[in-house]
Design an enzyme around this catalytic site. Structure first.
Site, PDB file in Angstrom:
ATOM      1  N   ASP A 181       0.768  -1.251   0.000  1.00  0.00           N
ATOM      2  CA  ASP A 181       0.000   0.000   0.000  1.00  0.00           C
ATOM      3  C   ASP A 181       0.795   1.294   0.000  1.00  0.00           C
ATOM      4  O   ASP A 181       0.372   2.280  -0.568  1.00  0.00           O
ATOM      5  CB  ASP A 181      -0.859   0.096   1.265  1.00  0.00           C
ATOM      6  CG  ASP A 181      -1.624  -1.155   1.561  1.00  0.00           C
ATOM      7  OD1 ASP A 181      -1.419  -2.178   0.889  1.00  0.00           O
ATOM      8  OD2 ASP A 181      -2.445  -1.108   2.492  1.00  0.00           O
ATOM      9  N   GLU A 417       4.081  -8.053  11.770  1.00  0.00           N
ATOM     10  CA  GLU A 417       3.620  -7.712  10.419  1.00  0.00           C
ATOM     11  C   GLU A 417       4.818  -7.352   9.529  1.00  0.00           C
ATOM     12  O   GLU A 417       4.906  -7.763   8.384  1.00  0.00           O
ATOM     13  CB  GLU A 417       2.646  -6.528  10.531  1.00  0.00           C
ATOM     14  CG  GLU A 417       1.948  -6.154   9.239  1.00  0.00           C
ATOM     15  CD  GLU A 417       0.984  -4.989   9.435  1.00  0.00           C
ATOM     16  OE1 GLU A 417       0.836  -4.490  10.573  1.00  0.00           O
ATOM     17  OE2 GLU A 417       0.369  -4.570   8.436  1.00  0.00           O
TER      18      GLU A 417
HETATM   19  C1  GLC Z   1      -2.036  -4.001   4.870  1.00  0.00           C
HETATM   20  C2  GLC Z   1      -1.069  -4.558   3.856  1.00  0.00           C
HETATM   21  C3  GLC Z   1      -1.814  -5.510   2.921  1.00  0.00           C
HETATM   22  C4  GLC Z   1      -2.530  -6.547   3.761  1.00  0.00           C
HETATM   23  C5  GLC Z   1      -3.439  -5.910   4.811  1.00  0.00           C
HETATM   24  C6  GLC Z   1      -4.021  -6.900   5.781  1.00  0.00           C
HETATM   25  O1  GLC Z   1      -2.992  -3.190   4.296  1.00  0.00           O
HETATM   26  O2  GLC Z   1      -0.459  -3.547   3.134  1.00  0.00           O
HETATM   27  O3  GLC Z   1      -0.934  -6.117   2.025  1.00  0.00           O
HETATM   28  O4  GLC Z   1      -3.267  -7.372   2.937  1.00  0.00           O
HETATM   29  O5  GLC Z   1      -2.692  -5.008   5.559  1.00  0.00           O
HETATM   30  O6  GLC Z   1      -3.009  -7.645   6.372  1.00  0.00           O
END
Ligand code: GLC
Length: 452
Positions: A181, A417
């Site tokens: 993102d 994460e």
């Molecule tokens: C964030 C990440 C995306 C992921 C989401 C849920 O938005 O950038 O890749 O799918 O989190 O984990």
């Protein structure tokens, strides 16, 4: 000022696997597993794919349930939403179902609450890998048959709705569709169009209630994200009309690599399921060709994203430029150049300041930010894709390093994460960021451990 990184006593394999399983179990919400305990309280598209890979090794039924549950959100044109909202947890996430305003949009399934954009199509290769781990292939054949058709429909969507010039490259219409993102490269696209502040609806972020603002996207980026969602929802997501004058249309290497690798998997699965895969083969050839003719830059020796509205290749260096190894697009010379990038200071750091493989963005770029989401930190799913890509080309030693660096990070800090990319973490800074107990990190650890 840096701290000497002391070797950490790794947990015994069984304890480590048990801990990883506990993370997944802890994030279950009925039929699916949320990506993280509080930050992401619904079902996410590509997360579900990676999560299914973890479950496939110890609870195959749950692995199937992840995909079944996700595809309940698939629109009739094949679009597979980025988020399928849970009926629990309403109001705890932004942008939630109400903000997307997809209710009543033609083609959206009535009984599912979804967002209105998609994500990297990982599901074909996830199915292929799940088949390899299936405890009883015969019992699960109906599942694979059903999923094959749904994934093929998703691919049809990518080629029919997101590839208007029939080039073989699907475009993404929002940074959130990339899964990465907050890459600095989206800024280059943002700078090409004017945004009337009146077109940014009022909004209130919820992510900052869970994670320090320094590790999350800045307000300027968030305004753009919301502006784009507003354009889509105003036009009721109606394709192809919505794309006229729509400013963000990017053909991106990671998304198209996932599509291509999943085509390859569908071709394999189709042979087993006796499905006609003629069309998929055509798509596949076209995509491989286009990745190399349009997104590969010979001078740089890397794949780049292409902004199809403003007609330019964006020569920035995120890790997504290395990912086409995963679908076999590069020839051996191209692969060697990608590997040179990986071993260069951009992704490996220097002897004085070594990096864990693999930072999400070149450490040499001015916009590299070691702690901010997708602007430098290491992500385990990117490493997993890179690992398999390197193995595909015979770079076994380097692949093993990607894996061992990933394992080391998880042992040292837990299932985060994302992680600090420098081996010598500056004093006072944590090694893991974003959300702890992150599902795909745990799931891919399980998948890696199953190889031994
Ligand atoms: C964030 C990440 C995306 C992921 C989401 C849920 O938005 O950038 O890749 O799918 O989190 O984990």
């Amino acid at each position: 000022m840096s701290e000497i990184s002391l070797p950490v006593e790794p947990l015994a394999s069984e304890t480590f696997i048990r801990e990883a399983q506990k993370v997944l179990r802890g994030n279950i919400l009925r039929s699916f597993t949320k990506p993280a305990p509080a930050l992401y309280p619904h079902q996410w598209n590509w997360d579900a794919g990676f999560i299914a890979l973890g479950y496939a090794h110890f609870d195959f039924k749950q692995a199937c349930s992840e995909l079944t549950s996700l595809f309940r959100g698939q629109w009739s044109n094949g679009m597979l939403p980025q988020i399928v909202f849970s009926i629990q947890n309403t109001g705890k996430y932004f942008p939630g179902y109400a903000f997307w305003n997809t209710r009543g949009v033609p083609g959206k399934p009535r009984n599912a609450r979804t967002s209105g954009i998609t994500m990297p199509p990982v599901h074909g290769f996830v199915l292929e890998r799940m088949l390899g781990a299936a405890p009883d292939v015969k019992t699960y054949k109906p599942f694979f048959r059903k999923m094959f058709d749904k994934v093929a429909l998703l691919h049809r969507y990518c080629y029919q709705h997101r590839d208007p010039d029939s080039e073989g490259l699907s475009f993404i219409c929002h940074p959130w569709e990339s899964g990465m993102d907050n890459l600095p490269l989206w800024q280059d696209v943002f700078e090409c169009f004017n945004m009337d502040p009146a077109d940014i609806p009022p909004y209130e972020r919820r992510d900052l209630e869970h994670v320090d603002a320094e590790y999350r996207p800045r307000k300027e980026s968030y305004d753009r994200y919301i502006y784009l969602v507003n354009l889509l929802r105003r036009k009721r997501y109606q394709e192809p009309e919505v794309w006229k004058d729509y400013p963000f249309q990017v053909q991106e290497p990671l998304f198209n690599t996932m599509l291509s690798r999943s085509n390859e998997a569908l071709i394999e699965l189709g042979a087993w399921l006796r499905r006609d895969t003629g069309q998929i083969r055509e798509w596949q050839q076209q995509t491989i060709r286009a990745l190399n003719s349009k997104l590969w830059d010979t001078n740089s020796g890397m794949y780049f994203a292409y902004d199809r509205v403003h007609r330019k290749l964006i020569k920035q260096h995120p890790a997504s430029g290395l990912i086409p190894l995963f679908c076999g697009a590069p020839d051996h010379n191209q692969a060697a150049r990608i590997v040179a990038w990986l071993q260069s200071p951009a992704f490996s750091g220097t002897p004085e300041n070594p990096a864990w493989l693999c930072p999400s963005y070149s450490t040499q770029d001015a916009r590299f930010d070691e702690r901010r989401y997708w602007r430098g930190p290491v992500w385990i799913n990117i490493n997993w894709l890179l690992y398999h890509g390197l193995k595909r080309y015979g770079y076994h030693v380097l692949a093993a390093r990607v894996k061992s660096d990933s394992m080391e990070l998880m042992h040292r800090y837990g299932f985060w994460e994302y992680y600090h990319p420098w081996k010598n973490v500056p004093k006072g800074q944590p090694g893991g960021y974003g959300s702890g107990n992150f599902s795909w990190t745990a799931a891919l650890a399980i998948d890696w451990m199953a190889e031994e």
